[in-house]
Design a protein around this motif. Structure first.
Motif, mmCIF file in Angstrom:
data_model
loop_
_atom_site.group_PDB
_atom_site.id
_atom_site.type_symbol
_atom_site.label_atom_id
_atom_site.label_comp_id
_atom_site.label_asym_id
_atom_site.label_seq_id
_atom_site.Cartn_x
_atom_site.Cartn_y
_atom_site.Cartn_z
ATOM 1 N N GLN A 1 -15.208 -46.094 20.326
ATOM 2 C CA GLN A 1 -14.500 -47.339 20.001
ATOM 3 C C GLN A 1 -13.427 -47.577 21.042
ATOM 4 O OE1 GLN A 1 -12.233 -47.403 16.337
ATOM 5 N NE2 GLN A 1 -12.563 -49.596 16.099
ATOM 6 N N LYS B 1 -27.558 -40.239 20.506
ATOM 7 C CA LYS B 1 -27.975 -39.719 19.212
ATOM 8 C C LYS B 1 -28.973 -38.576 19.385
ATOM 9 C CE LYS B 1 -31.879 -42.760 18.098
ATOM 10 N NZ LYS B 1 -32.413 -43.721 17.089
ATOM 11 N N VAL C 1 -18.952 -33.843 8.875
ATOM 12 C CA VAL C 1 -18.693 -33.471 10.263
ATOM 13 C C VAL C 1 -17.203 -33.248 10.426
ATOM 14 C CG1 VAL C 1 -20.665 -34.577 11.351
ATOM 15 C CG2 VAL C 1 -18.601 -35.900 10.942
ATOM 16 N N PHE D 1 -16.135 -40.913 17.832
ATOM 17 C CA PHE D 1 -16.471 -40.490 16.478
ATOM 18 C C PHE D 1 -17.824 -39.786 16.475
ATOM 19 C CE2 PHE D 1 -13.213 -42.752 14.114
ATOM 20 C CZ PHE D 1 -12.875 -43.803 14.955
ATOM 21 N N PHE E 1 -18.951 -40.085 9.011
ATOM 22 C CA PHE E 1 -18.187 -39.947 10.248
ATOM 23 C C PHE E 1 -17.169 -38.820 10.165
ATOM 24 C CE2 PHE E 1 -19.337 -43.504 12.930
ATOM 25 C CZ PHE E 1 -19.909 -44.414 12.054
ATOM 26 N N GLY E 2 -16.880 -38.259 11.321
ATOM 27 C CA GLY E 2 -15.725 -37.406 11.455
ATOM 28 C C GLY E 2 -14.469 -38.244 11.573
ATOM 29 N N GLN E 3 -13.347 -37.575 11.698
ATOM 30 C CA GLN E 3 -12.074 -38.282 11.679
ATOM 31 C C GLN E 3 -11.723 -38.921 13.009
ATOM 32 O OE1 GLN E 3 -12.672 -35.045 11.564
ATOM 33 N NE2 GLN E 3 -10.836 -33.816 11.894
ATOM 34 N N GLN F 1 -12.165 -53.200 19.848
ATOM 35 C CA GLN F 1 -13.599 -53.443 19.786
ATOM 36 C C GLN F 1 -14.205 -52.677 18.616
ATOM 37 O OE1 GLN F 1 -15.810 -53.038 23.444
ATOM 38 N NE2 GLN F 1 -14.076 -53.697 24.698
ATOM 39 N N GLY F 2 -15.435 -53.003 18.288
ATOM 40 C CA GLY F 2 -16.153 -52.269 17.257
ATOM 41 C C GLY F 2 -16.702 -50.959 17.780
ATOM 42 N N LEU F 3 -17.198 -50.130 16.887
ATOM 43 C CA LEU F 3 -17.815 -48.874 17.289
ATOM 44 C C LEU F 3 -19.128 -49.151 18.007
ATOM 45 C CD1 LEU F 3 -16.021 -48.209 14.654
ATOM 46 C CD2 LEU F 3 -17.390 -46.123 14.560
ATOM 47 N N LEU G 1 -24.084 -43.466 7.533
ATOM 48 C CA LEU G 1 -23.538 -42.464 8.431
ATOM 49 C C LEU G 1 -22.282 -41.859 7.812
ATOM 50 C CD1 LEU G 1 -23.788 -44.372 11.836
ATOM 51 C CD2 LEU G 1 -25.284 -42.556 10.998
ATOM 52 N N LEU H 1 -22.630 -47.222 19.748
ATOM 53 C CA LEU H 1 -23.402 -45.988 19.831
ATOM 54 C C LEU H 1 -23.403 -45.464 21.261
ATOM 55 C CD1 LEU H 1 -25.285 -43.968 18.380
ATOM 56 C CD2 LEU H 1 -27.194 -45.466 19.034
ATOM 57 N N PHE I 1 -24.864 -38.183 15.796
ATOM 58 C CA PHE I 1 -24.522 -39.324 16.638
ATOM 59 C C PHE I 1 -23.113 -39.178 17.183
ATOM 60 C CE2 PHE I 1 -28.040 -41.753 14.850
ATOM 61 C CZ PHE I 1 -28.185 -41.171 13.604
ATOM 62 N N TYR J 1 -20.303 -42.029 18.465
ATOM 63 C CA TYR J 1 -19.918 -43.422 18.647
ATOM 64 C C TYR J 1 -18.590 -43.473 19.389
ATOM 65 C CZ TYR J 1 -23.410 -45.653 15.636
ATOM 66 O OH TYR J 1 -24.586 -46.148 15.118
#
Lengths: 113, 115
Positions: B38, B49, B4, B90, B105-107, B42-44, B103, B46, B34, B36
């Motif tokens: 952040q 989707k 992605v 993301f 991920f993109g940047q 904190q964590g990623l 998964l 969702l 998906f 996501y």
């Protein structure tokens, strides 16, 4: 709300030392993962774990890395002999099985000097 | 191989303005897609989707994304930005056959919202 917890939040270590990153996944989840993000780069998949064994791992996940679920609640990532390039944010995640529906922890920042 | 690409590492909008975060995917097999988010420290989490049902997918906090196969895109939009939307977003892809949850991920795109 259930959450994934990770410890430590930040660890500084010397090159060549062993590091263990710990995670407590959500209690009824069955799938567990480690991802990492080197500063300024993409979040990268390291490994997935299901039914007490690795189900998939990336090329990054070489013999220096191992994962374990020692007691039915914790999920650990061990790096046997850390290198400078292992410096990154390491994310633990768990899933109840919905494809792509991962719940991530806040991450453990590893700095290797 | 799947990948992605997120266009723009940083997007800045004014509060109340349209949010558009771009994601293009590359996949030789039908993908799941998906978004996501952040938030700081904190964590990623969702956001939404796409799993080959409706092409327009609604997520949390008023966000939605449209799967366009002809454009290989899955852009994220929100009609009116709120200060609390400031975060890193993301885009991620997973092949349909992959039940393991891997998964790609993109940047990431950092969204700033100006008052």
């Amino acid at each position: 709300e259930p959450e994934v917890t990770q410890t430590p939040s930040h660890q500084v270590t010397q090159m060549g030392q062993e590091v263990i990153l710990r995670c407590v996944p959500i209690s009824n989840h069955l799938y567990f993962y480690w991802y990492r993000q080197i500063l300024g780069q993409k979040v990268e998949f390291l490994v997935s774990f299901y039914n007490n064994e690795i189900s998939e791992k990336s090329e990054i996940f070489d013999d220096q890395f191992s994962v374990e679920r020692p007691d039915g609640s914790n999920f650990t990532l061990k790096i046997r002999s850390t290198k400078l390039e292992d410096s990154a944010m390491y994310f633990c995640a768990s899933s109840g099985g919905g494809v792509g529906e991962l719940f991530f922890g806040e991450g453990s920042r590893l700095t290797v000097l | 191989a799947q990948s992605v690409t997120q266009l723009g590492s940083h997007v800045s909008v004014s509060e109340g303005a349209l949010v558009l975060l771009r994601c293009n995917y590359s996949s030789s097999v039908p993908p799941y897609l998906f978004w996501y988010v952040q938030y700081p420290n904190q964590g990623l989490q969702l956001l939404l989707k796409y799993t080959s049902a409706a092409t327009l997918v609604k997520g949390i906090n008023g966000f939605e994304a449209e799967f366009k196969k002809s454009e290989t895109s899955f852009h994220l939009t929100k009609p009116s930005a709120h200060m609390s939307d400031a975060a890193e977003y993301f885009c991620a892809v997973s092949p349909i056959y992959n039940q393991g949850g891997k998964l790609i991920f993109g940047q990431g795109t950092e969204l700033s919202v100006k008052p």
